[in-house]
Design a protein around this motif. Structure first.
Motif, PDB file in Angstrom:
ATOM      1  N   GLN A 249       0.673  39.253  14.854  1.00  0.00           N
ATOM      2  CA  GLN A 249       0.400  37.908  15.364  1.00  0.00           C
ATOM      3  C   GLN A 249       1.706  37.096  15.399  1.00  0.00           C
ATOM      4  O   GLN A 249       2.026  36.436  16.387  1.00  0.00           O
ATOM      5  N   ALA A 250       2.462  37.174  14.292  1.00  0.00           N
ATOM      6  CA  ALA A 250       3.742  36.452  14.220  1.00  0.00           C
ATOM      7  C   ALA A 250       4.683  36.950  15.322  1.00  0.00           C
ATOM      8  O   ALA A 250       5.359  36.157  15.990  1.00  0.00           O
ATOM      9  N   LEU A 251       4.698  38.256  15.519  1.00  0.00           N
ATOM     10  CA  LEU A 251       5.520  38.847  16.582  1.00  0.00           C
ATOM     11  C   LEU A 251       5.138  38.267  17.949  1.00  0.00           C
ATOM     12  O   LEU A 251       6.011  37.906  18.756  1.00  0.00           O
ATOM     13  N   GLY A 252       3.841  38.169  18.195  1.00  0.00           N
ATOM     14  CA  GLY A 252       3.364  37.635  19.478  1.00  0.00           C
ATOM     15  C   GLY A 252       3.746  36.171  19.654  1.00  0.00           C
ATOM     16  O   GLY A 252       4.160  35.758  20.742  1.00  0.00           O
ATOM     17  N   ILE A 253       3.614  35.398  18.580  1.00  0.00           N
ATOM     18  CA  ILE A 253       3.989  33.976  18.664  1.00  0.00           C
ATOM     19  C   ILE A 253       5.478  33.883  19.013  1.00  0.00           C
ATOM     20  O   ILE A 253       5.888  33.101  19.883  1.00  0.00           O
ATOM     21  N   ALA A 254       6.294  34.719  18.350  1.00  0.00           N
ATOM     22  CA  ALA A 254       7.740  34.712  18.614  1.00  0.00           C
ATOM     23  C   ALA A 254       8.028  35.149  20.050  1.00  0.00           C
ATOM     24  O   ALA A 254       8.788  34.484  20.769  1.00  0.00           O
ATOM     25  N   SER A 255       7.421  36.251  20.478  1.00  0.00           N
ATOM     26  CA  SER A 255       7.771  36.736  21.817  1.00  0.00           C
ATOM     27  C   SER A 255       7.218  35.822  22.904  1.00  0.00           C
ATOM     28  O   SER A 255       7.826  35.669  23.963  1.00  0.00           O
ATOM     29  N   GLY A 256       6.078  35.173  22.628  1.00  0.00           N
ATOM     30  CA  GLY A 256       5.545  34.195  23.589  1.00  0.00           C
ATOM     31  C   GLY A 256       6.517  33.041  23.766  1.00  0.00           C
ATOM     32  O   GLY A 256       6.810  32.612  24.900  1.00  0.00           O
ATOM     33  N   ALA A 257       7.032  32.510  22.666  1.00  0.00           N
ATOM     34  CA  ALA A 257       7.966  31.379  22.717  1.00  0.00           C
ATOM     35  C   ALA A 257       9.284  31.805  23.381  1.00  0.00           C
ATOM     36  O   ALA A 257       9.872  31.062  24.177  1.00  0.00           O
ATOM     37  N   TYR A 258       9.714  33.012  23.061  1.00  0.00           N
ATOM     38  CA  TYR A 258      10.962  33.527  23.652  1.00  0.00           C
ATOM     39  C   TYR A 258      10.827  33.641  25.183  1.00  0.00           C
ATOM     40  O   TYR A 258      11.720  33.220  25.929  1.00  0.00           O
ATOM     41  N   GLU A 259       9.718  34.200  25.646  1.00  0.00           N
ATOM     42  CA  GLU A 259       9.540  34.366  27.104  1.00  0.00           C
ATOM     43  C   GLU A 259       9.524  33.004  27.807  1.00  0.00           C
ATOM     44  O   GLU A 259      10.108  32.849  28.889  1.00  0.00           O
ATOM     45  N   LEU A 260       8.878  32.033  27.186  1.00  0.00           N
ATOM     46  CA  LEU A 260       8.856  30.693  27.785  1.00  0.00           C
ATOM     47  C   LEU A 260      10.264  30.109  27.842  1.00  0.00           C
ATOM     48  O   LEU A 260      10.675  29.536  28.856  1.00  0.00           O
ATOM     49  N   ALA A 261      11.026  30.286  26.765  1.00  0.00           N
ATOM     50  CA  ALA A 261      12.396  29.731  26.708  1.00  0.00           C
ATOM     51  C   ALA A 261      13.298  30.447  27.721  1.00  0.00           C
ATOM     52  O   ALA A 261      14.121  29.818  28.389  1.00  0.00           O
ATOM     53  N   LEU A 262      13.127  31.754  27.821  1.00  0.00           N
ATOM     54  CA  LEU A 262      13.934  32.544  28.761  1.00  0.00           C
ATOM     55  C   LEU A 262      13.698  32.054  30.201  1.00  0.00           C
ATOM     56  O   LEU A 262      14.648  31.779  30.949  1.00  0.00           O
ATOM     57  N   ASN A 263      12.410  31.943  30.569  1.00  0.00           N
ATOM     58  CA  ASN A 263      12.089  31.505  31.929  1.00  0.00           C
ATOM     59  C   ASN A 263      12.581  30.081  32.188  1.00  0.00           C
ATOM     60  O   ASN A 263      13.150  29.792  33.241  1.00  0.00           O
ATOM     61  N   TYR A 264      12.360  29.229  31.211  1.00  0.00           N
ATOM     62  CA  TYR A 264      12.766  27.828  31.379  1.00  0.00           C
ATOM     63  C   TYR A 264      14.280  27.729  31.549  1.00  0.00           C
ATOM     64  O   TYR A 264      14.787  26.977  32.384  1.00  0.00           O
ATOM     65  N   SER A 265      15.013  28.528  30.792  1.00  0.00           N
ATOM     66  CA  SER A 265      16.479  28.432  30.831  1.00  0.00           C
ATOM     67  C   SER A 265      17.034  28.852  32.199  1.00  0.00           C
ATOM     68  O   SER A 265      18.114  28.438  32.587  1.00  0.00           O
ATOM     69  N   LYS A 266      16.251  29.673  32.914  1.00  0.00           N
ATOM     70  CA  LYS A 266      16.727  30.115  34.236  1.00  0.00           C
ATOM     71  C   LYS A 266      16.396  29.090  35.321  1.00  0.00           C
ATOM     72  O   LYS A 266      16.904  29.146  36.424  1.00  0.00           O
ATOM     73  N   GLU A 267      15.488  28.163  34.995  1.00  0.00           N
ATOM     74  CA  GLU A 267      15.082  27.149  35.980  1.00  0.00           C
ATOM     75  C   GLU A 267      15.778  25.806  35.758  1.00  0.00           C
ATOM     76  O   GLU A 267      16.144  25.120  36.706  1.00  0.00           O
ATOM     77  N   ARG A 268      15.945  25.448  34.507  1.00  0.00           N
ATOM     78  CA  ARG A 268      16.439  24.104  34.176  1.00  0.00           C
ATOM     79  C   ARG A 268      17.938  23.987  34.472  1.00  0.00           C
ATOM     80  O   ARG A 268      18.738  24.808  34.017  1.00  0.00           O
ATOM     81  N   LYS A 269      18.278  22.947  35.230  1.00  0.00           N
ATOM     82  CA  LYS A 269      19.693  22.757  35.578  1.00  0.00           C
ATOM     83  C   LYS A 269      20.294  21.626  34.758  1.00  0.00           C
ATOM     84  O   LYS A 269      19.652  20.603  34.517  1.00  0.00           O
ATOM     85  N   ALA A 270      21.528  21.818  34.340  1.00  0.00           N
ATOM     86  CA  ALA A 270      22.280  20.758  33.643  1.00  0.00           C
ATOM     87  C   ALA A 270      23.757  21.029  33.856  1.00  0.00           C
ATOM     88  O   ALA A 270      24.169  22.205  33.910  1.00  0.00           O
TER      89      ALA A 270
END
Ligand code: CAA
Length: 379
Positions: A249-270
């Motif tokens: 469960q902890a692994l899933g919570i971590a990988s879920g958050a990681y996937e969201l951060a990965l995708n967001y980092s490729k979209e967000r411009k700064a």
């Protein structure tokens, strides 16, 4: 050494991934906000065989291995850890113990409907004054001949109100300390049983965590699991497998958050580029990916040992200790990568961060895992 999954394991992972996306994701924010139990989703999980994953088909289960269980738990937990804890408790703490130690009559009466997902189970060890110190059970089960008279209070019980079958640890022979504890199967409609207050929690808010009260509940002798005084060992042995579920469960919570951060980092411009182009983000993503992979390998190793019939107490505690700490670190970093958006509910990472914390607490705190591991390495 093979690191490849079988066709069947891949199919189970895909099925859990699809279910999480189509059935768990819609409504997960609302369920979290209003502390709403995922009743419909749990019913579907039962119909799909996720509530008795490792139980033999002879007893209504899906007959899968522990590796498949880890894969499914990771996928479900990426999206909804409140639903996945229901899966974990029913599989590991209730069905597993009943299948391994229950009598044939207990299996027919209680395990079959639990494994088919027609009923839910709860594991009742923790008390107001016996959490980590599990041998100090105050709940009593007085031997009255044909039945036990059960009195006491249990705390922090997952599936507290949604279950109908409760495995309750209680002290019968206080002078024998942990060797006087019994594990009893209690039915929800037994006289004297009452579901208490629902906890208003930081995380896994969709799961129902309650206190339970037992007042002169008459539990038939045939509902005792194993020999007289076997209850503590029953609980400890059951928790060994439970810790694999919570590690996943902890692994899933971590990988879920990681996937969201990965995708967001490729979209967000700064600063004229995506934040994924910034080394500050790249290093965070590299650390997250590495730690998640290490946690995954620990989870799979523990599951593999269990599947092989080899000792796995140390491996399951290592997996839980490490994966839960990775879940905490990863979710905090995922919120950071999202910046202000990470702090609002629509982006999911703040929920995952809140959900991560409980994985360092339930089924044995990180300190308890260190006790189990250090005892093994010092043997
Ligand atoms: N399997 C079988 N027997 C075991 C065992 C295991 N894994 N671990 C210990 N035992 C036996 C020991 O051999 C010993 O037996 P003998 O006296 O015959 O030698 C007996 O149990 C007592 O063991 P210890 O002396 O090691 O007991 P201890 O008091 O030092 O406690 C502990 C050990 C590891 C700290 C234990 O109390 C523990 O795990 N505590 C945490 C409890 C826990 O995880 N609670 C979570 C609640 S469930 C939950 O959270 C579910 C949910 O809703 C999500």
């Amino acid at each position: 050494m093979y690191f490849e999954l079988t066709e069947e394991q891949l199919m189970i992972r895909q099925a859990a991934r699809d279910f999480a996306q189509t059935e768990l994701k819609p409504g997960v924010i609302e369920r979290d906000e209003h502390q709403k139990f995922p009743t419909e989703q749990v019913k579907m999980l039962g119909e799909l065989g996720f509530l008795g994953m490792m139980v033999s088909p002879d007893y209504g289960g899906s007959g899968m291995d522990a590796i498949s269980y880890v894969l499914a738990m990771e996928e479900l937990s990426k999206i909804d850890a409140s639903a996945s804890v229901v899966v974990s408790v029913n599989n590991s703490l209730v069905c597993y113990g009943l299948e391994k130690y229950g009598s044939e009559a207990q299996k027919q009466k209680y395990l079959v409907p639990l494994a088919k997902g027609e009923k839910l189970g709860a594991f009742c060890l923790s008390e107001p004054e016996a959490g980590s110190d599990a041998t100090s059970q105050r709940t009593t089960a007085v031997d009255m001949g044909d039945y036990y008279l059960l009195n006491g209070v249990k705390n922090w019980i997952t599936n507290g109100n949604s279950a109908s079958t409760y495995l309750v640890m209680a002290q019968t022979h206080p002078e024998k300390r942990h060797n006087g504890i019994n594990a009893l199967i209690v039915e929800r409609d037994m006289d004297g049983f009452k579901v208490g207050t629902k906890e208003n929690k930081l995380g896994i808010r969709g799961s129902d965590t309650h206190s339970l009260m037992f007042t002169d509940v008459k539990v038939p002798k045939e509902n005792r699991i194993g020999e007289d005084g076997f209850g503590f060992k029953f609980a400890m042995n059951t928790l060994e497998g439970g810790r694999i579920g919570i590690a996943a469960q902890a692994l899933g919570i971590a990988s879920g958050a990681y996937e969201l951060a990965l995708n967001y980092s490729k979209e967000r411009k700064a600063f004229g580029k995506t934040i994924a182009d910034l080394q500050a983000t790249q290093f965070k993503l590299a650390d997250m990916a590495t730690e998640i992979e290490a946690a995954r390998l620990l989870c799979l190793k523990a599951a593999w040992l269990k599947d092989q019939g080899l000792p796995y107490a140390q491996a399951s505690s290592m997996a839980k200790l490490y994966a839960s700490e990775v879940a905490m670190r990863t979710t905090v970093e995922a919120v950071q990568i999202h910046g202000g958006y990470g702090f609002v509910k629509e982006y999911h990472v703040e929920r995952l961060m809140r959900d991560a914390k409980i994985t360092q607490i339930y089924e044995g705190t990180s300190e308890i895992q260190r006790i189990v591991i250090s005892r093994e390495v010092l043997k």
